[in-house]
Design a protein around this motif. Structure first.
Motif, PDB file in Angstrom:
ATOM      1  N   GLN A  23       0.840  -1.195   0.000  1.00  0.00           N
ATOM      2  CA  GLN A  23       0.000   0.000   0.000  1.00  0.00           C
ATOM      3  C   GLN A  23       0.873   1.243   0.000  1.00  0.00           C
ATOM      4  O   GLN A  23       2.073   1.176   0.281  1.00  0.00           O
ATOM      5  CB  GLN A  23      -0.910   0.015   1.240  1.00  0.00           C
ATOM      6  CG  GLN A  23      -2.013  -0.987   1.219  1.00  0.00           C
ATOM      7  CD  GLN A  23      -3.083  -0.660   0.194  1.00  0.00           C
ATOM      8  OE1 GLN A  23      -3.282   0.498  -0.189  1.00  0.00           O
ATOM      9  NE2 GLN A  23      -3.777  -1.683  -0.262  1.00  0.00           N
ATOM     10  N   GLN A  24       0.251   2.376  -0.266  1.00  0.00           N
ATOM     11  CA  GLN A  24       0.902   3.678  -0.231  1.00  0.00           C
ATOM     12  C   GLN A  24       0.306   4.487   0.913  1.00  0.00           C
ATOM     13  O   GLN A  24      -0.918   4.622   0.992  1.00  0.00           O
ATOM     14  CB  GLN A  24       0.665   4.426  -1.541  1.00  0.00           C
ATOM     15  CG  GLN A  24       1.178   3.729  -2.773  1.00  0.00           C
ATOM     16  CD  GLN A  24       2.662   3.890  -2.913  1.00  0.00           C
ATOM     17  OE1 GLN A  24       3.211   4.957  -2.659  1.00  0.00           O
ATOM     18  NE2 GLN A  24       3.330   2.834  -3.317  1.00  0.00           N
ATOM     19  N   ALA A  25       1.140   4.999   1.804  1.00  0.00           N
ATOM     20  CA  ALA A  25       0.660   5.841   2.904  1.00  0.00           C
ATOM     21  C   ALA A  25       1.837   6.571   3.527  1.00  0.00           C
ATOM     22  O   ALA A  25       2.961   6.080   3.508  1.00  0.00           O
ATOM     23  CB  ALA A  25      -0.049   4.990   3.956  1.00  0.00           C
ATOM     24  N   GLU A  26       1.552   7.730   4.099  1.00  0.00           N
ATOM     25  CA  GLU A  26       2.578   8.509   4.801  1.00  0.00           C
ATOM     26  C   GLU A  26       2.636   8.164   6.285  1.00  0.00           C
ATOM     27  O   GLU A  26       3.695   8.179   6.880  1.00  0.00           O
ATOM     28  CB  GLU A  26       2.323  10.002   4.631  1.00  0.00           C
ATOM     29  CG  GLU A  26       2.626  10.533   3.247  1.00  0.00           C
ATOM     30  CD  GLU A  26       4.107  10.462   2.899  1.00  0.00           C
ATOM     31  OE1 GLU A  26       4.960  10.732   3.768  1.00  0.00           O
ATOM     32  OE2 GLU A  26       4.404  10.137   1.740  1.00  0.00           O
ATOM     33  N   THR A  27       1.466   7.897   6.887  1.00  0.00           N
ATOM     34  CA  THR A  27       1.396   7.640   8.320  1.00  0.00           C
ATOM     35  C   THR A  27       0.660   6.328   8.576  1.00  0.00           C
ATOM     36  O   THR A  27      -0.060   5.829   7.704  1.00  0.00           O
ATOM     37  CB  THR A  27       0.650   8.766   9.057  1.00  0.00           C
ATOM     38  OG1 THR A  27      -0.724   8.740   8.647  1.00  0.00           O
ATOM     39  CG2 THR A  27       1.270  10.128   8.796  1.00  0.00           C
ATOM     40  N   LEU A  28       0.795   5.818   9.789  1.00  0.00           N
ATOM     41  CA  LEU A  28       0.067   4.604  10.158  1.00  0.00           C
ATOM     42  C   LEU A  28      -1.434   4.846  10.078  1.00  0.00           C
ATOM     43  O   LEU A  28      -2.180   4.010   9.561  1.00  0.00           O
ATOM     44  CB  LEU A  28       0.470   4.155  11.564  1.00  0.00           C
ATOM     45  CG  LEU A  28      -0.217   2.902  12.097  1.00  0.00           C
ATOM     46  CD1 LEU A  28       0.019   1.700  11.194  1.00  0.00           C
ATOM     47  CD2 LEU A  28       0.248   2.617  13.525  1.00  0.00           C
ATOM     48  N   GLY A  29      -1.901   5.984  10.552  1.00  0.00           N
ATOM     49  CA  GLY A  29      -3.326   6.298  10.492  1.00  0.00           C
ATOM     50  C   GLY A  29      -3.857   6.323   9.074  1.00  0.00           C
ATOM     51  O   GLY A  29      -4.946   5.813   8.785  1.00  0.00           O
ATOM     52  N   GLU A  30      -3.095   6.929   8.165  1.00  0.00           N
ATOM     53  CA  GLU A  30      -3.498   6.967   6.758  1.00  0.00           C
ATOM     54  C   GLU A  30      -3.552   5.549   6.184  1.00  0.00           C
ATOM     55  O   GLU A  30      -4.481   5.205   5.444  1.00  0.00           O
ATOM     56  CB  GLU A  30      -2.521   7.823   5.963  1.00  0.00           C
ATOM     57  CG  GLU A  30      -2.889   7.972   4.509  1.00  0.00           C
ATOM     58  CD  GLU A  30      -1.890   8.806   3.733  1.00  0.00           C
ATOM     59  OE1 GLU A  30      -1.829   8.629   2.505  1.00  0.00           O
ATOM     60  OE2 GLU A  30      -1.152   9.609   4.342  1.00  0.00           O
ATOM     61  N   LEU A  31      -2.589   4.733   6.545  1.00  0.00           N
ATOM     62  CA  LEU A  31      -2.578   3.349   6.078  1.00  0.00           C
ATOM     63  C   LEU A  31      -3.814   2.600   6.570  1.00  0.00           C
ATOM     64  O   LEU A  31      -4.476   1.898   5.802  1.00  0.00           O
ATOM     65  CB  LEU A  31      -1.308   2.642   6.557  1.00  0.00           C
ATOM     66  CG  LEU A  31      -1.227   1.157   6.224  1.00  0.00           C
ATOM     67  CD1 LEU A  31      -1.146   0.934   4.722  1.00  0.00           C
ATOM     68  CD2 LEU A  31      -0.040   0.529   6.940  1.00  0.00           C
TER      69      LEU A  31
END
Length: 81
Positions: A23-31
């Motif tokens: 996956q693509q995400a900047e933060t754990l929350g976004e993921l």
């Protein structure tokens, strides 16, 4: 965006319908938002009770930036005795 590998264990594996994914995400929350939206309410509900390991270290701060090429393990509560 950072590319991360997500590995599901126990009930989260069944809820996601996959063992692991990229996956693509900047933060754990976004993921967590991204995979919850992708896999639906069963996974989203399971994520609320999970612990998360990022590259083998437990993370609680959902706003912290993920390291590049991180591996995120999604661990549901385990029963044992």
């Amino acid at each position: 965006m950072r590319t991360v590998r997500v590995r599901y264990f126990g009930g989260t594996r069944a809820a996601a319908g996959v063992t692991e994914e990229v996956q693509q995400a900047e933060t754990l929350g976004e993921l967590l938002d991204r995979v919850g939206d992708l896999h639906g309410p069963a996974l989203r509900a399971a994520l609320a009770a999970c612990s998360f390991l990022v590259d083998g270290t437990q993370w609680r701060d959902h706003g912290a930036r993920l390291p590049p090429a991180a591996t995120v393990d999604v661990l549901p509560p385990f029963a044992g005795g």
